[in-house]
Design an enzyme around this catalytic site. Structure first.
Site, short mmCIF file in Angstrom:
data_model
loop_
_atom_site.label_atom_id
_atom_site.label_comp_id
_atom_site.label_asym_id
_atom_site.label_seq_id
_atom_site.Cartn_x
_atom_site.Cartn_y
_atom_site.Cartn_z
N HIS A 25 8.11 10.35 -29.79
CA HIS A 25 7.40 11.40 -29.21
C HIS A 25 7.84 12.69 -29.56
O HIS A 25 6.73 13.56 -29.78
CB HIS A 25 7.22 11.04 -27.80
CG HIS A 25 6.41 12.00 -26.94
ND1 HIS A 25 5.10 11.94 -26.94
CD2 HIS A 25 6.73 12.91 -26.11
CE1 HIS A 25 4.78 12.59 -26.15
NE2 HIS A 25 5.78 13.43 -25.32
N LYS A 78 2.51 12.15 -11.57
CA LYS A 78 1.87 11.25 -12.31
C LYS A 78 2.78 10.09 -12.46
O LYS A 78 3.80 9.91 -13.13
CB LYS A 78 1.51 11.77 -13.61
CG LYS A 78 0.06 12.69 -13.62
CD LYS A 78 0.01 12.97 -15.02
CE LYS A 78 -1.02 14.23 -15.29
NZ LYS A 78 -1.32 14.95 -16.31
N LYS A 122 8.06 23.50 -15.08
CA LYS A 122 6.85 22.23 -14.97
C LYS A 122 6.45 22.13 -13.36
O LYS A 122 5.30 22.15 -13.31
CB LYS A 122 7.61 20.93 -15.45
CG LYS A 122 6.68 19.94 -14.92
CD LYS A 122 6.33 18.99 -15.97
CE LYS A 122 5.23 18.05 -15.44
NZ LYS A 122 5.10 16.73 -16.02
N ARG A 127 0.67 -1.27 0.00
CA ARG A 127 0.01 -0.06 0.03
C ARG A 127 0.83 1.36 -0.10
O ARG A 127 0.29 2.48 0.29
CB ARG A 127 -1.00 0.22 1.11
CG ARG A 127 -1.98 -1.18 1.29
CD ARG A 127 -3.11 -0.71 2.11
NE ARG A 127 -3.89 -2.01 2.10
CZ ARG A 127 -3.80 -2.94 3.13
NH1 ARG A 127 -2.73 -2.73 4.14
NH2 ARG A 127 -4.45 -4.07 3.08
N1 LIG Z 1 4.70 11.18 -15.28
C1 LIG Z 1 4.73 12.05 -16.39
O1 LIG Z 1 4.23 13.17 -15.92
C2 LIG Z 1 5.25 11.96 -17.59
C3 LIG Z 1 5.61 13.27 -18.53
C4 LIG Z 1 6.25 12.90 -19.86
C5 LIG Z 1 6.58 11.75 -20.13
N2 LIG Z 1 6.30 10.67 -19.29
C6 LIG Z 1 6.52 9.15 -20.00
O2 LIG Z 1 8.04 9.16 -20.04
C7 LIG Z 1 8.33 8.24 -21.10
C8 LIG Z 1 9.14 8.55 -21.86
O3 LIG Z 1 10.41 8.88 -21.41
P1 LIG Z 1 11.88 8.83 -21.86
O4 LIG Z 1 11.82 9.67 -23.10
O5 LIG Z 1 12.82 9.36 -20.78
O6 LIG Z 1 12.04 7.31 -22.46
P2 LIG Z 1 12.80 6.12 -21.66
O7 LIG Z 1 12.40 5.84 -20.39
O8 LIG Z 1 12.30 4.87 -22.65
O9 LIG Z 1 14.24 6.42 -22.23
C9 LIG Z 1 14.72 6.47 -23.67
C10 LIG Z 1 15.92 5.42 -23.62
O10 LIG Z 1 17.17 6.14 -23.14
C11 LIG Z 1 17.62 5.07 -22.34
N3 LIG Z 1 18.33 5.64 -21.22
C12 LIG Z 1 17.85 6.60 -20.20
N4 LIG Z 1 18.82 7.00 -19.64
C13 LIG Z 1 19.90 6.96 -20.26
C14 LIG Z 1 21.35 7.25 -20.07
N5 LIG Z 1 21.62 8.26 -19.12
N6 LIG Z 1 22.10 6.87 -20.94
C15 LIG Z 1 21.88 6.01 -21.99
N7 LIG Z 1 20.84 5.53 -22.13
C16 LIG Z 1 19.84 5.94 -21.34
C17 LIG Z 1 16.55 3.99 -22.00
O11 LIG Z 1 16.95 2.94 -21.75
C18 LIG Z 1 15.67 4.18 -23.09
O12 LIG Z 1 16.14 3.15 -23.91
C19 LIG Z 1 6.84 7.88 -21.47
O13 LIG Z 1 6.46 6.57 -21.11
C20 LIG Z 1 5.90 8.70 -21.01
O14 LIG Z 1 4.69 8.21 -21.13
C21 LIG Z 1 5.67 10.67 -18.31
ZN LIG Z 2 5.43 15.08 -24.13
#
Ligand SMILES: NC(=O)c1ccc[n+]([C@@H]2O[C@H](COP(=O)([O-])OP(=O)(O)OC[C@H]3O[C@@H](n4cnc5c(N)ncnc54)[C@H](O)[C@@H]3O)[C@@H](O)[C@H]2O)c1
Ligand SMILES: [Zn+2]
Length: 344
Positions: free
Chosen positions: A251, A132, A216, A110
Site C-alpha cells: 500500500h 471507520k 488526521k 448491537r
Molecule cells: N479505518 C481507517 O480509517 C483506515 C485507514 C487506513 C488504513 N486502514 C486499514 O489498515 C489496514 C492496514 O494496516 P497496517 O498497515 O497496520 O497492516 P496490518 O494490520 O496488516 O499490519 C502489518 C503487519 O505488521 C504486523 N504487526 C503489527 N504490529 C506489529 C508489531 N508491533 N510488531 C510486529 N509485527 C507487527 C501485522 O501482524 C501484519 O503482519 C488495511 O486493511 C487498511 O484498509 C484503515
Molecule cells: Zn493509505
C-alpha cells in the site's frame, strides 16, 4: 514523562487519546476482568508478555483475513468467553486488527464499547483514528462496515520495536501524505531526518507520531462524514489504489507512486511548482518508498474508470497548491484520460 490524556470531540462522542502510555496503563482505563483483547497471531507472538492475564482473541494476520468470516470467528469466541453488554473490547494491532475489532465490537449485541492500541506506524497515524471500520468482501476493500468512534486510543510507541522495517516504510507513506496536504513544517522535519533517526530517537518519534495523529484527527473532526476536507486524505490514493490492485505493490509504495503522479497532475492543472514536485519525489525516495514505476496506462485507466470517487463524468482528484496545501479538483474523465496517456 507521564501519560498525557487528550480528549477529542467527535459528533457521536469524546474520544480519549493517551500519549506516551505504556501498554500496562490499559489496566487503568478498563477492567482486566471485563475486557477482551483482540490481536493477530504475529503481534501476539511478538509482544507476548503484554497479553499476560488478559482474555485475548487471536486472529490470523494479514489483509486476506480482513473478512466477514474472521468477524464470525471473533463473535463465536466472544460468546464462549461469555462477553456481555458490559464487556469492553480492545483491538491491539495494525490497521487490519483495528478495522476488524471496531466492526466486530459494534455489531456484537448491537454494540459493545471498544478502544484501540495501535501497533504499526500506519495504525497509529491513520487507521485507528476516525472511526471507520469494517472488512473486505473478497477483493472489494472495505466494502462492509460502519463509522463508529472508539472510546480511547492508547499510544505505546515501544510496540514499534518489533515492527518489521517494511511496515515502518509503509507507514511513512501516510506521514509524507499528511505533510504534503497539511503541514510544510512536518515536510521539512522529514527532509532533515530519516527512518533510522526516528527508530533510534524515541522522543523524536513521539513528536512525529503525535503531530500526525493531530493532523488526521483535526481533518476528521472537521468533516467526519467525508463531505469535504476529509477527502484530502485521499491524496495519492486514487491512482495508488489502481496501481496497488494491478501491480500488487504494498500500500505505502503504491500510494507513493500515486502521490508523485498527483504532483505531476498538480503541475499541469494547478501550477504546482516543479521544484516542489522534485522535493516530494526526493522525500519519498529518502524514505525508501517507490516514486515511479512504469505502468500500463490502459489498465490503470480501465481500473480508474470504475473508481467509486467518479461522479458521472468527472473524478475528484486531490492536487497540491504547494507543499502543505491541497485542494479537491474535479477533473473531467476525458481530460484525465489524456493526462494519463500523455503526462504520466
Ligand atoms: N479505518 C481507517 O480509517 C483506515 C485507514 C487506513 C488504513 N486502514 C486499514 O489498515 C489496514 C492496514 O494496516 P497496517 O498497515 O497496520 O497492516 P496490518 O494490520 O496488516 O499490519 C502489518 C503487519 O505488521 C504486523 N504487526 C503489527 N504490529 C506489529 C508489531 N508491533 N510488531 C510486529 N509485527 C507487527 C501485522 O501482524 C501484519 O503482519 C488495511 O486493511 C487498511 O484498509 C484503515
Ligand atoms: Zn493509505
Amino acid at each position: 514523562m507521564g501519560v498525557r490524556k487528550i480528549e477529542h470531540t467527535f459528533s457521536e462522542k469524546k474520544v480519549s487519546y493517551y500519549f506516551d502510555a505504556d501498554f500496562s496503563y490499559l489496566e487503568k482505563i478498563v477492567s482486566k476482568e471485563k475486557t477482551v483483547l483482540i490481536t493477530d497471531e504475529i503481534v501476539f507472538a511478538a509482544q507476548q508478555a503484554k497479553f499476560e492475564g488478559w482474555q485475548t482473541v487471536v486472529i490470523k494476520a494479514g489483509e486476506q483475513y480482513k473478512q466477514q468470516s474472521t468477524v464470525d470467528g471473533i463473535i463465536q469466541q466472544l460468546i464462549e468467553k461469555e462477553a456481555d453488554r458490559n464487556t469492553f473490547i480492545v483491538g491491539v494491532g495494525g490497521g487490519v486488527v483495528t478495522d476488524v475489532t471496531g466492526y466486530a465490537a459494534s455489531v456484537y449485541m448491537r454494540g459493545l464499547k471498544f478502544g484501540f492500541v495501535p501497533s504499526t506506524i500506519l495504525a497509529m497515524v491513520d487507521a485507528s483514528i476516525g472511526g471507520k471500520n469494517g472488512v473486505d468482501v473478497g477483493a472489494y476493500k472495505n466494502l462492509v462496515g460502519l463509522i463508529k468512534q472508539p472510546e480511547f486510543l492508547l499510544f505505546d510507541y515501544s510496540l514499534l520495536q518489533t515492527l518489521p522495517n517494511a511496515e515502518w516504510i509503509n507507514g511513512f507513506a501516510e506521514i509524507i501524505k499528511h505533510a504534503c496536504i497539511k503541514d510544510a513544517d512536518l515536510f521539512s522535519l522529514l527532509e532533515k531526518n530519516s527512518i533510522e533517526n526516528f527508530q533510534s530517537d524515541a522522543a523524536l518519534l513521539a513528536v512525529l507520531i503525535e503531530k500526525n495523529v493531530q493532523i488526521k484527527t483535526t481533518v476528521v473532526v472537521a468533516d467526519e462524514f467525508e463531505k469535504g476536507d476529509r477527502k484530502l486524505l485521499n491524496f495519492g490514493h486514487t491512482l495508488g489504489h489502481a496501481i496497488e490492485n494491478i501491480y500488487q505493490l504494498p500500500h505505502g509504495h503504491a500510494v507513493s507512486v500515486g502521490m508523485v503522479a498527483a504532483c505531476t497532475l498538480s503541475e499541469k492543472l494547478n501550477r504546482f511548482d516543479p521544484a516542489a514536485k522534485e522535493r516530494v519525489k526526493q522525500l519519498i525516495e529518502k524514505y525508501r518508498l517507490t516514486s515511479i514505476i512504469s505502468f500500463d496506462k490502459e489498465s490503470i485507466w480501465n481500473t480508474l474508470k470504475m473508481d467509486k470517487k467518479r461522479v458521472s463524468n468527472e473524478m475528484n482528484f486531490i492536487l497540491l497548491n504547494k507543499i502543505g496545501e491541497a485542494i479537491i479538483k474535479p477533473i473531467p474523465m476525458q481530460q484525465l484520460e489524456e493526462l494519463i496517456s500523455q503526462s504520466l
